[in-house]
Write an enzyme that holds these catalytic residues in place. Sequence first.
Site, PDB file in Angstrom:
ATOM      1  N   HIS A 167       3.373  27.516 -38.876  1.00 22.54           N
ATOM      2  CA  HIS A 167       3.356  26.130 -38.418  1.00 22.54           C
ATOM      3  C   HIS A 167       1.981  25.794 -37.856  1.00 22.54           C
ATOM      4  O   HIS A 167       1.166  26.678 -37.612  1.00 22.54           O
ATOM      5  CB  HIS A 167       4.418  25.921 -37.337  1.00 22.54           C
ATOM      6  CG  HIS A 167       4.214  26.784 -36.123  1.00 22.54           C
ATOM      7  ND1 HIS A 167       4.460  28.141 -36.121  1.00 22.54           N
ATOM      8  CD2 HIS A 167       3.768  26.499 -34.867  1.00 22.54           C
ATOM      9  CE1 HIS A 167       4.194  28.642 -34.936  1.00 22.54           C
ATOM     10  NE2 HIS A 167       3.759  27.665 -34.152  1.00 22.54           N
ATOM     11  N   ASP A 175       1.104  22.915 -26.149  1.00 19.64           N
ATOM     12  CA  ASP A 175       0.022  23.140 -27.109  1.00 19.64           C
ATOM     13  C   ASP A 175      -1.315  22.714 -26.501  1.00 19.64           C
ATOM     14  O   ASP A 175      -1.510  21.540 -26.199  1.00 19.64           O
ATOM     15  CB  ASP A 175       0.270  22.362 -28.406  1.00 19.64           C
ATOM     16  CG  ASP A 175       1.354  22.996 -29.269  1.00 19.64           C
ATOM     17  OD1 ASP A 175       1.763  24.118 -28.943  1.00 19.64           O
ATOM     18  OD2 ASP A 175       1.772  22.366 -30.255  1.00 19.64           O
ATOM     19  N   GLU A 259       9.954  28.064 -34.455  1.00 18.74           N
ATOM     20  CA  GLU A 259      11.395  28.083 -34.195  1.00 18.74           C
ATOM     21  C   GLU A 259      12.199  27.654 -35.421  1.00 18.74           C
ATOM     22  O   GLU A 259      11.753  26.833 -36.220  1.00 18.74           O
ATOM     23  CB  GLU A 259      11.721  27.160 -33.022  1.00 18.74           C
ATOM     24  CG  GLU A 259      11.064  27.607 -31.730  1.00 18.74           C
ATOM     25  CD  GLU A 259      11.092  26.552 -30.629  1.00 18.74           C
ATOM     26  OE1 GLU A 259      11.025  26.939 -29.449  1.00 18.74           O
ATOM     27  OE2 GLU A 259      11.148  25.352 -30.950  1.00 18.74           O
ATOM     28  N   THR A 418      14.955  30.523 -25.769  1.00 21.31           N
ATOM     29  CA  THR A 418      14.090  30.032 -24.695  1.00 21.31           C
ATOM     30  C   THR A 418      14.895  29.468 -23.522  1.00 21.31           C
ATOM     31  O   THR A 418      16.107  29.603 -23.468  1.00 21.31           O
ATOM     32  CB  THR A 418      13.145  28.938 -25.222  1.00 21.31           C
ATOM     33  OG1 THR A 418      13.929  27.828 -25.673  1.00 21.31           O
ATOM     34  CG2 THR A 418      12.302  29.442 -26.371  1.00 21.31           C
ATOM     35  N   GLU A 456      12.711  34.024 -23.558  1.00 21.75           N
ATOM     36  CA  GLU A 456      11.414  33.499 -23.137  1.00 21.75           C
ATOM     37  C   GLU A 456      11.664  32.388 -22.126  1.00 21.75           C
ATOM     38  O   GLU A 456      12.750  31.829 -22.060  1.00 21.75           O
ATOM     39  CB  GLU A 456      10.639  32.907 -24.331  1.00 21.75           C
ATOM     40  CG  GLU A 456      10.286  33.891 -25.416  1.00 21.75           C
ATOM     41  CD  GLU A 456       9.564  33.215 -26.587  1.00 21.75           C
ATOM     42  OE1 GLU A 456       9.298  31.990 -26.493  1.00 21.75           O
ATOM     43  OE2 GLU A 456       9.269  33.907 -27.568  1.00 21.75           O
ATOM     44  N   ASN A 457      10.638  32.070 -21.352  1.00 23.46           N
ATOM     45  CA  ASN A 457      10.696  30.853 -20.545  1.00 23.46           C
ATOM     46  C   ASN A 457      10.146  29.715 -21.400  1.00 23.46           C
ATOM     47  O   ASN A 457       9.225  29.890 -22.186  1.00 23.46           O
ATOM     48  CB  ASN A 457       9.900  30.998 -19.243  1.00 23.46           C
ATOM     49  CG  ASN A 457       8.505  31.551 -19.449  1.00 23.46           C
ATOM     50  OD1 ASN A 457       8.316  32.567 -20.112  1.00 23.46           O
ATOM     51  ND2 ASN A 457       7.510  30.885 -18.876  1.00 23.46           N
ATOM     52  N   LEU A 459       8.883  26.684 -20.258  1.00 21.60           N
ATOM     53  CA  LEU A 459       7.738  26.023 -19.645  1.00 21.60           C
ATOM     54  C   LEU A 459       6.989  27.013 -18.766  1.00 21.60           C
ATOM     55  O   LEU A 459       7.555  28.004 -18.308  1.00 21.60           O
ATOM     56  CB  LEU A 459       8.196  24.820 -18.810  1.00 21.60           C
ATOM     57  CG  LEU A 459       9.001  23.747 -19.548  1.00 21.60           C
ATOM     58  CD1 LEU A 459       9.493  22.685 -18.565  1.00 21.60           C
ATOM     59  CD2 LEU A 459       8.178  23.110 -20.663  1.00 21.60           C
TER      60      LEU A 459
END
Length: 548
Positions: A167, A175, A259, A418, A456-457, A459
């Site tokens: 991606h 990002d 994802e 996430t 995962e986190n 944020l």
Amino acid sequence: MALTLRSSISFINQKETKILKTSDDVPAILSFAKVKPSFRLRVKNSMQEARPARDNSFNSEARRNEKWEKVHAPSVAHSHSDSKRVPVYVMLPLDTVTMGGSLNKPRAMNASLMALKSAGVEGVMVDAWWGLVEKDGPLKYNWEPYVELVQMVQMHGLKLQVVMSFHQCGGNVGDTCSIPLPPWVQEEISKNPDLVYTDRSGRRNPEYISLGCDSVPILRGRTPLQVYADYMRSFRDRFGDYLGSVIVEIQVGMGPCGELRYPSYPETNGTWRFPGIGEFQCYDKYMKASLAAAAEAIGKKEWGGGGPHDSGQYNQFPEDTGFFRREGTWNTEYGRFFLEWYSGKLLEHGEKILVSAKGIFDTSGVKLSGKVAGIHWHYRARSHAAELTAGYYNTRNNDGYMPIARMLAKHGVVFNFTCMEMKDREQPDFANCSPEGLVSQVKMATKTARAELAGENALERYDADAYAQVLSTSKSESGNGLAAFTYLRMNKRLFEGDNWRHLVDFVRSMSEGGRRERLPASDSHGSDLYVGHIKSTREKHTQEAVLV
């Protein structure tokens, strides 16, 4: 920003002050104590792991210094046979490899990896960007900056998770740089805009090739699935010596942000804002043809003209629409047909890529993982609108994560999820969020399907509350526990005073299966790393390596 690492290991020549670059162009200070080593390093060469050998003496000078805090880097080698232990990885910056094709700020990366290793971190994660590696033309791969990184990771005795990032980077939450798809791919998209996902108003999304053309030879004679397979095969061939030893996991990208989902909530140019419901992405000609064929196959040709006409716009709420409202079209025969087709296409896309990856990496000794987005807003609404537009057919009446978990389990792929750090009470009431409910549902689905779960986190968080929530969700009392956790993300803030201490506390707690909620103020054994808070009065006996 100042970072002071007081280590019982002398990593840097005490007579020299090293001028390094950080991952950000912000000054930082690495300070190493002039103390007698509690163990020595046997370094064979830069391609071999540094192996510690215990010394009989303990660093009494450091122990006497009341101004230093013990941070408990585990001194015992990690054992994956300990089912309660949860290894922690840290994501590297998105721009770890530059657009010019070189490793970004290698000396600063080296210092950062040294600190992470001392903190007890298992390893790091890096994106292998399609837009960087194959940018010079079809089948022309440049893996060299990643080779340099792999060797550096190996030198520090860390492990590496590599993301096959098909991606673009840019346009989503977090990002911080822009890495588009390869230029030759963009040329093909400019000739045929239907190669990318499209919404009802005709807006094209350049983040990822539409799954509608997975098996169509639209990339200079190759299909997207063939291009992804060739890329992974090239990676395997180039890094064969490191697979299963240094490189322990391949996360296979299957959509935007890596994802398995549709790009239903793009932030580019303000298209979508939290907590909008998003929009269906099924209007390129390939997706429309698939929908038409599916409708005709059940004798409902009229259902195949396009997506739902009453599904609203990106920033609306469920009750603003005919499709997603409480008793909306989502719960009709037509709604169920469309949602089954839309989510089924996504699942089929993911399985095709993973089957290919499995064949390529099958005997390499690495784990495969696939990432699923944690779309927690409007979770409390009956329709779960934001999940539906992303391709997860999850409603009050239908479990959208069980089919994904079963597919991943069938192929031995880790289910990576996430928002493990989020609490319901932290979310705004109007958004109808429930990240805790969502995580609980995914934990139960993976347990039932016997799929391995990693987290995962979502944020960037540095506070103790966020870490405590991850510790809580990592346990297996309700559904699957976590097999691993990857922290987002390494940057200058992570190494600041309390932020750093919180991370090291968290790593130690995860290594003990989450049993330790908080570290004691002091400890007399098992501690290899000392971290002092950033105060000038505490820098008196240190040798500084300034990172500019």
